[in-house]
Each structure stands twice: as structure tokens, then as C-alpha cells.
Design a protein around this motif. Structure first.
Motif, PDB file in Angstrom:
ATOM      1  N   ASP A  42       0.850  -1.190   0.000  1.00 39.80           N
ATOM      2  CA  ASP A  42       0.000   0.000   0.000  1.00 39.80           C
ATOM      3  C   ASP A  42       0.886   1.241   0.000  1.00 39.80           C
ATOM      4  O   ASP A  42       2.110   1.158   0.118  1.00 39.80           O
ATOM      5  CB  ASP A  42      -1.010  -0.003   1.148  1.00 39.80           C
ATOM      6  CG  ASP A  42      -0.366   0.121   2.519  1.00 39.80           C
ATOM      7  OD1 ASP A  42       0.853   0.395   2.582  1.00 39.80           O
ATOM      8  OD2 ASP A  42      -1.064  -0.054   3.520  1.00 39.80           O
ATOM      9  N   ILE A  43       0.259   2.393  -0.183  1.00 37.27           N
ATOM     10  CA  ILE A  43       0.992   3.656  -0.239  1.00 37.27           C
ATOM     11  C   ILE A  43       1.139   4.194   1.179  1.00 37.27           C
ATOM     12  O   ILE A  43       0.146   4.359   1.897  1.00 37.27           O
ATOM     13  CB  ILE A  43       0.259   4.677  -1.130  1.00 37.27           C
ATOM     14  CG1 ILE A  43       0.136   4.125  -2.555  1.00 37.27           C
ATOM     15  CG2 ILE A  43       0.965   6.015  -1.129  1.00 37.27           C
ATOM     16  CD1 ILE A  43      -0.692   4.985  -3.485  1.00 37.27           C
ATOM     17  N   ASP A  44       2.371   4.441   1.581  1.00 33.26           N
ATOM     18  CA  ASP A  44       2.637   4.919   2.941  1.00 33.26           C
ATOM     19  C   ASP A  44       2.003   6.292   3.165  1.00 33.26           C
ATOM     20  O   ASP A  44       2.117   7.200   2.329  1.00 33.26           O
ATOM     21  CB  ASP A  44       4.154   5.013   3.173  1.00 33.26           C
ATOM     22  CG  ASP A  44       4.825   3.646   3.093  1.00 33.26           C
ATOM     23  OD1 ASP A  44       4.173   2.652   3.461  1.00 33.26           O
ATOM     24  OD2 ASP A  44       5.995   3.593   2.662  1.00 33.26           O
ATOM     25  N   PHE A  56      -0.974   7.401   2.990  1.00 34.22           N
ATOM     26  CA  PHE A  56      -1.820   7.893   1.896  1.00 34.22           C
ATOM     27  C   PHE A  56      -2.943   8.802   2.415  1.00 34.22           C
ATOM     28  O   PHE A  56      -3.339   9.750   1.737  1.00 34.22           O
ATOM     29  CB  PHE A  56      -2.415   6.717   1.116  1.00 34.22           C
ATOM     30  CG  PHE A  56      -3.179   7.134  -0.103  1.00 34.22           C
ATOM     31  CD1 PHE A  56      -2.537   7.713  -1.188  1.00 34.22           C
ATOM     32  CD2 PHE A  56      -4.551   6.976  -0.165  1.00 34.22           C
ATOM     33  CE1 PHE A  56      -3.238   8.114  -2.317  1.00 34.22           C
ATOM     34  CE2 PHE A  56      -5.268   7.371  -1.291  1.00 34.22           C
ATOM     35  CZ  PHE A  56      -4.605   7.938  -2.365  1.00 34.22           C
ATOM     36  N   PHE A  69       0.836   5.514  -9.526  1.00 37.94           N
ATOM     37  CA  PHE A  69       1.347   4.349  -8.797  1.00 37.94           C
ATOM     38  C   PHE A  69       1.087   3.078  -9.601  1.00 37.94           C
ATOM     39  O   PHE A  69       1.983   2.243  -9.789  1.00 37.94           O
ATOM     40  CB  PHE A  69       0.631   4.292  -7.445  1.00 37.94           C
ATOM     41  CG  PHE A  69       1.017   3.141  -6.558  1.00 37.94           C
ATOM     42  CD1 PHE A  69       2.144   3.215  -5.759  1.00 37.94           C
ATOM     43  CD2 PHE A  69       0.233   2.009  -6.503  1.00 37.94           C
ATOM     44  CE1 PHE A  69       2.489   2.165  -4.916  1.00 37.94           C
ATOM     45  CE2 PHE A  69       0.569   0.949  -5.669  1.00 37.94           C
ATOM     46  CZ  PHE A  69       1.702   1.027  -4.870  1.00 37.94           C
ATOM     47  N   GLU A 118      -6.050   2.211  -1.027  1.00 41.67           N
ATOM     48  CA  GLU A 118      -4.654   2.219  -1.469  1.00 41.67           C
ATOM     49  C   GLU A 118      -4.010   0.852  -1.296  1.00 41.67           C
ATOM     50  O   GLU A 118      -2.781   0.730  -1.287  1.00 41.67           O
ATOM     51  CB  GLU A 118      -3.858   3.290  -0.700  1.00 41.67           C
ATOM     52  CG  GLU A 118      -3.526   2.958   0.735  1.00 41.67           C
ATOM     53  CD  GLU A 118      -4.625   3.315   1.724  1.00 41.67           C
ATOM     54  OE1 GLU A 118      -4.317   3.447   2.916  1.00 41.67           O
ATOM     55  OE2 GLU A 118      -5.794   3.453   1.310  1.00 41.67           O
ATOM     56  N   ARG A 130       9.402  -1.257  -5.261  1.00 44.74           N
ATOM     57  CA  ARG A 130       9.543  -0.297  -4.157  1.00 44.74           C
ATOM     58  C   ARG A 130      10.420   0.885  -4.584  1.00 44.74           C
ATOM     59  O   ARG A 130      10.071   2.057  -4.350  1.00 44.74           O
ATOM     60  CB  ARG A 130      10.141  -0.994  -2.928  1.00 44.74           C
ATOM     61  CG  ARG A 130      10.227  -0.076  -1.695  1.00 44.74           C
ATOM     62  CD  ARG A 130      11.329  -0.517  -0.753  1.00 44.74           C
ATOM     63  NE  ARG A 130      12.643  -0.499  -1.388  1.00 44.74           N
ATOM     64  CZ  ARG A 130      13.345   0.591  -1.618  1.00 44.74           C
ATOM     65  NH1 ARG A 130      12.871   1.788  -1.282  1.00 44.74           N
ATOM     66  NH2 ARG A 130      14.544   0.523  -2.205  1.00 44.74           N
ATOM     67  N   VAL A 190       8.641   3.181  -7.119  1.00 50.67           N
ATOM     68  CA  VAL A 190       7.660   4.073  -6.492  1.00 50.67           C
ATOM     69  C   VAL A 190       8.377   5.205  -5.761  1.00 50.67           C
ATOM     70  O   VAL A 190       7.955   6.370  -5.812  1.00 50.67           O
ATOM     71  CB  VAL A 190       6.752   3.277  -5.530  1.00 50.67           C
ATOM     72  CG1 VAL A 190       5.877   4.231  -4.701  1.00 50.67           C
ATOM     73  CG2 VAL A 190       5.879   2.307  -6.310  1.00 50.67           C
ATOM     74  N   ILE A 240       6.037   9.837  -2.953  1.00 47.17           N
ATOM     75  CA  ILE A 240       5.426   8.815  -2.103  1.00 47.17           C
ATOM     76  C   ILE A 240       6.366   7.616  -1.999  1.00 47.17           C
ATOM     77  O   ILE A 240       7.328   7.495  -2.761  1.00 47.17           O
ATOM     78  CB  ILE A 240       4.056   8.334  -2.646  1.00 47.17           C
ATOM     79  CG1 ILE A 240       4.235   7.698  -4.026  1.00 47.17           C
ATOM     80  CG2 ILE A 240       3.040   9.458  -2.660  1.00 47.17           C
ATOM     81  CD1 ILE A 240       3.001   6.961  -4.507  1.00 47.17           C
ATOM     82  N   THR A 241       6.059   6.755  -1.035  1.00 43.83           N
ATOM     83  CA  THR A 241       6.770   5.482  -0.903  1.00 43.83           C
ATOM     84  C   THR A 241       5.748   4.383  -0.691  1.00 43.83           C
ATOM     85  O   THR A 241       4.565   4.651  -0.437  1.00 43.83           O
ATOM     86  CB  THR A 241       7.755   5.501   0.278  1.00 43.83           C
ATOM     87  OG1 THR A 241       7.031   5.765   1.486  1.00 43.83           O
ATOM     88  CG2 THR A 241       8.833   6.547   0.078  1.00 43.83           C
ATOM     89  N   THR A 242       6.212   3.155  -0.786  1.00 42.37           N
ATOM     90  CA  THR A 242       5.320   2.013  -0.581  1.00 42.37           C
ATOM     91  C   THR A 242       5.999   0.982   0.303  1.00 42.37           C
ATOM     92  O   THR A 242       7.228   0.848   0.304  1.00 42.37           O
ATOM     93  CB  THR A 242       4.921   1.368  -1.926  1.00 42.37           C
ATOM     94  OG1 THR A 242       3.973   0.323  -1.683  1.00 42.37           O
ATOM     95  CG2 THR A 242       6.119   0.765  -2.641  1.00 42.37           C
ATOM     96  N   ASN A 291       8.432   2.095   3.608  1.00 42.81           N
ATOM     97  CA  ASN A 291       9.318   2.140   2.442  1.00 42.81           C
ATOM     98  C   ASN A 291      10.324   0.991   2.506  1.00 42.81           C
ATOM     99  O   ASN A 291      11.523   1.164   2.313  1.00 42.81           O
ATOM    100  CB  ASN A 291      10.053   3.482   2.366  1.00 42.81           C
ATOM    101  CG  ASN A 291      10.795   3.642   1.044  1.00 42.81           C
ATOM    102  OD1 ASN A 291      10.448   3.020   0.033  1.00 42.81           O
ATOM    103  ND2 ASN A 291      11.835   4.464   1.049  1.00 42.81           N
TER     104      ASN A 291
END
Length: 442
Positions: free
Chosen positions: A308-310, A312, A331, A351, A373, A376, A390-392, A426
Motif C-alpha cells: 500500500d501507499i505509505d 496515503f 502508482f 490504497e 519499491r 515508487v 510517495i513510498t510504498t 518504504n
């Protein structure tokens, strides 16, 4: 944002209040009429001068229950899309609800503002496509019965095939174009290679008397080089003195627009409308198929990545939902560009995303997880005057033949995702064992 006219049919005040509360956060001054029974709905629809945009329908009401509620509502509210509100997440029951006539469904205990608005707009769009498709089919039937279509006549002994002006135009040939096919064999060279066997079989079955009519849909090559979908129907009209087939006549119609609408409906049923990725149902069906391969072959490995998107929610709150949607689409594109053709990428909700990696062992899945990773992390999304980064976080698990259902691997990957987020985000984390279980987190 478009103001929607919504009719909510729900007899439980608590559930109705939750729906109305969620609607307030969709950033639209929607008009909501709350009713508690189908009888009230019937009275309301008869009294109103303009039909609502959508009906949110609970299935268990004082005067109706189950799938019968959908059928009765559909009969009362002809031409109005229906979103079913159900209390349990049962895939089979939900599919039956769609087959009965609803355009979408929502689980009551998971009704968030974005999901509710998305379901209503999806239902309205799907309803419009269904209506257009039905109208197209009705027009097709009327045209066939009226005979106002392209006409052909085939001499089975000489192979000569007369075609009308309209039929030739469907294939891109002008009236005086002497390059237009003159025999059935020549026309067959313009049919799609994947369809020729089906055409041959349908013709043979009719000529042998096994089918009353010859009918088939297939792809025909237009003179300009592209494929058009056509519907063809015909019947044998004469035999010679020995009983051998002699002459067939029939009609042909371009049905490309109808096929396009059918494809749009299939896409709506399988894909997330925002990102174009597989939706949860389609992803789980594919995962179930891979799980079957893992069970059948001891040396076959498949892994799953949950991601998921950190932070978000913070991104949405800071930059707005429009920017959030742009981020979700970017993304999805970024990760898709870093996957193989046979990898399966799906949006499970909000997300939350998942990637199925067929024929991939643990080392291979770790490599892919780190690759996406990093991709992204390198993303940049422009929102007005802001550049958003953003990070994931990613959790990895292997599908196991010991699992009773493929959901086991999903749960283990979810637990690994939770650890990745707890350990700083991340980052990538591997499922520890089949006993790994997920813990809810934000």
C-alpha cells in the motif's frame, strides 16, 4: 461535483444514518430521500416528477427480503440503477445480486465516502451501458426481421457469392470496386483466422440439416485493414434433383459497436475504474487458479506481494482527493511498467494493492518487490504547484499447497506488510511462516 438525487431504502435507522453520514463526505450536496420499505418506495416513485439518479437498497425490509427485493425494486424503478447494501461479504450472493439486476453492491460495515460515491457512479455508468446495449440488440433484431441489411447469395456448386451494395460497404468496398470478393472462398480469406473453423462448422451443420439456420458472429477484415465484427445469418433455399445443397441466402450486419459495449461491460465487471487494474474479485479468481497449479505441481512456485501507499490518508488530506486519484493512477502505471506480462496486478481496495507472481520463487519475488519499491520511491507526481513524492511498503508470501484456500497466502503477505510499516515503511518484508497472521493497521 455533480449533485445526485439518491433514494435510500433502509429500515434500520443506524445503517441509514451511517449511509447518510458517508454521503456528506463525498463533497457533493446530494439530495437524499430515506425510505423504509418497498411500499414507501413505490409511493415515492409514483409521486415524484423526476426519477432519482440511483437507489441504495437494503435487501431485508419489512415487506421484502433477499434477492426478491431486487426483482421487485427493479419492476417498480424501471430505468434507475440499483446499488445493493448487504451485511455480509459473500461473493456468490453478491454475484447473484448482480445477475438479478443490481448494478453494484456495498458491504454495510465498510461503507466509506469514496467507496460509496464510486459505487453510485459505477452503477450509473454500467446502467447506461446496459441500456445502450439493450437498445442496440433490439435494433439489431428489428433490422434482421425487416431485412434492411447487407444481403448475400451463395451458389454452393460454383462458389459464386453475390453480395449487396450495403454488405460490400460494411467491408469497405465501393459499389464499382472490382477488387471486392466474388466467391465465398475469397470472402473466407478475409475472415479472422481464429474464426474460420467456427464458420465452417456452422455452415456444415446447417447444410446437413443439424441446425435450422446458419448463424454466427465473427471478425471480417475491412478493406482498410482493421477488423469489424459482423453477425451473419442464412439458410439453404434449394437442392438439386439428387438432393445436394445448391443455394443459400442470408444477411450480414456490422455489430462492432455492440461488441465494443459488451467489452466495456466486461471491463467494468473485471477492472477497477480508476486505475484500470484487476478489481478484487478478478484478482482473487486469478489467484485461485494459481493456487490450483501450486497444489498440482510440487516444483511450481508462485508468490504474492501485498502493498500500500505509505501515509496515503495524509496525502489525501493535504492535497485533496483529486491529487490522491492522480497518485493512485501514477502508482499503478509505475508498477505495471516494472512487471512481466504474465504478472497479475490488482487493486484490492483504497490504497491496498496486490501482485501475483506466477512461476516465481522467494528470491525472485524479493527482487521484484525491491524493484517496484524503488520505482515508487523515484516517482514524482505534479499536483498544481506541488511535486508529491510517495513510498510504498511491501509484504511477500508464497502460495502454499498446505493452505485450505489461497486466502492464506494473502493473509501472510498482509502480516508481512504490517511489519514493513511498523519497521519504518518504504521497505520489504517476508512472511515468516504459514502461521503468520495479519494485524489491522492504518
Amino acid at each position: 461535483m455533480q449533485k445526485l438525487s439518491v433514494v435510500l431504502v433502509e429500515d434500520e435507522p443506524g445503517d441509514a444514518g451511517l449511509i447518510q453520514y458517508s454521503l456528506k463526505f463525498t463533497k457533493g450536496d446530494h439530495e437524499v430521500h430515506w425510505l423504509t420499505s418497498l411500499e414507501d418506495l413505490n409511493t415515492h416513485l409514483r409521486a415524484t416528477t423526476s426519477a432519482p439518479d440511483v437507489i441504495l437498497l437494503d435487501l431485508n425490509l419489512p415487506d421484502s427480503s433477499g434477492l426478491d427485493t431486487i426483482s421487485r425494486c427493479k419492476a417498480m424503478a424501471r430505468g434507475i440503477p440499483i446499488v445493493v447494501l448487504t451485511g455480509h461479504d459473500d461473493m456468490d450472493f453478491s454475484l447473484k445480486a448482480l445477475e438479478t439486476g443490481a448494478q453494484d453492491y456495498l458491504i454495510k460495515n465498510n461503507v466509506e465516502a469514496d467507496a460509496l460515491l464510486r459505487a453510485m457512479r459505477y452503477a450509473m455508468e454500467r446502467h447506461q451501458l446496459e441500456r445502450r446495449l439493450k437498445e442496440s440488440e433490439e435494433l439489431t433484431t428489428a433490422a434482421i426481421e425487416g431485412g434492411g441489411l447487407g444481403i448475400w447469395e451463395w451458389n454452393l456448386k460454383t462458389d459464386a457469392c453475390y453480395t449487396s451494395e450495403r454488405l460490400r460497404k460494411n467491408a469497405g468496398f465501393d459499389v464499382d470496386d472490382d477488387t471486392a470478393p466474388q466467391t465465398l472462398s475469397e470472402w473466407m480469406t478475409r475472415t479472422h483466422p481464429d474464426d474460420t473453423d467456427a464458420i465452417d462448422e456452422a455452415l456444415k451443420r446447417h447444410v446437413k440439416g443439424e441446425e435450422k439456420r446458419y448463424e454466427i458472429e465473427y471478425r471480417l477484415k475491412h478493406k482498410q485493414g482493421h477488423w469489424v465484427w459482423v453477425f451473419e445469418s442464412g439458410h439453404l433455399v434449394s437442392r438439386d434433383a439428387e438432393g445436394n445443397p445448391e443455394r443459400m441466402v442470408g444477411i450480414l450486419q456490422d455489430i462492432s459497436s455492440r461488441k465494443e459495449m459488451e467489452e466495456q461491460l466486461r471491463t467494468l465487471a473485471m477492472r477497477d475504474p480508476l486505475t484500470g487494474l484487476f478489481n478484487r474479485r478478478s484478482f482473487m479468481e486469478t489467484m485461485d487458479s494459481e493456487y490450483g497449479r501450486v497444489k498440482r505441481h510440487n516444483d511450481y512456485h508462485t508468490s504474492i506481494l501485498m502493498m500500500d501507499i505509505d501515509h496515503f490518508k495524509h496525502v489525501n488530506d493535504t492535497y485533496g482527493h483529486a491529487a490522491g486519484d492522480d497518485i493512485l493512477k501514477s502508482f499503478a502505471r509505475t508498477i505495471t511498467n516494472n512487471l512481466r506480462e504474465n504478472d497479475v496486478f490488482g487493486r484490492l481496495g483504497g490504497e491496498e494493492f496486490a501482485i501475483l507472481l506466477p512461476d516465481t520463487d522467494q528470491d525472485g519475488s524479493t527482487h521484484v518487490a525491491e524493484k517496484v519499491r524503488a520505482a515508487v520511491e523515484a516517482m514524482r507526481v505534479q499536483a498544481e504547484d506541488e511535486t508529491i513524492r510517495i513510498t510504498t511498503s511491501v509484504g511477500i508470501a508464497m502460495l502454499s499447497a498446505n493452505d485450505k484456500r489461497p486466502d492464506g497466502a494473502l493473509a501472510r503477505a498482509d502480516a508481512a506488510l504490517y511489519r514493513a510499516k511498523q519497521n519504518g515503511r518504504n521497505r520489504v518484508d517476508q512472511a515468516k511462516s504459514s502461521a503468520d497472521t495479519p494485524i489491522a493497521s492504518e
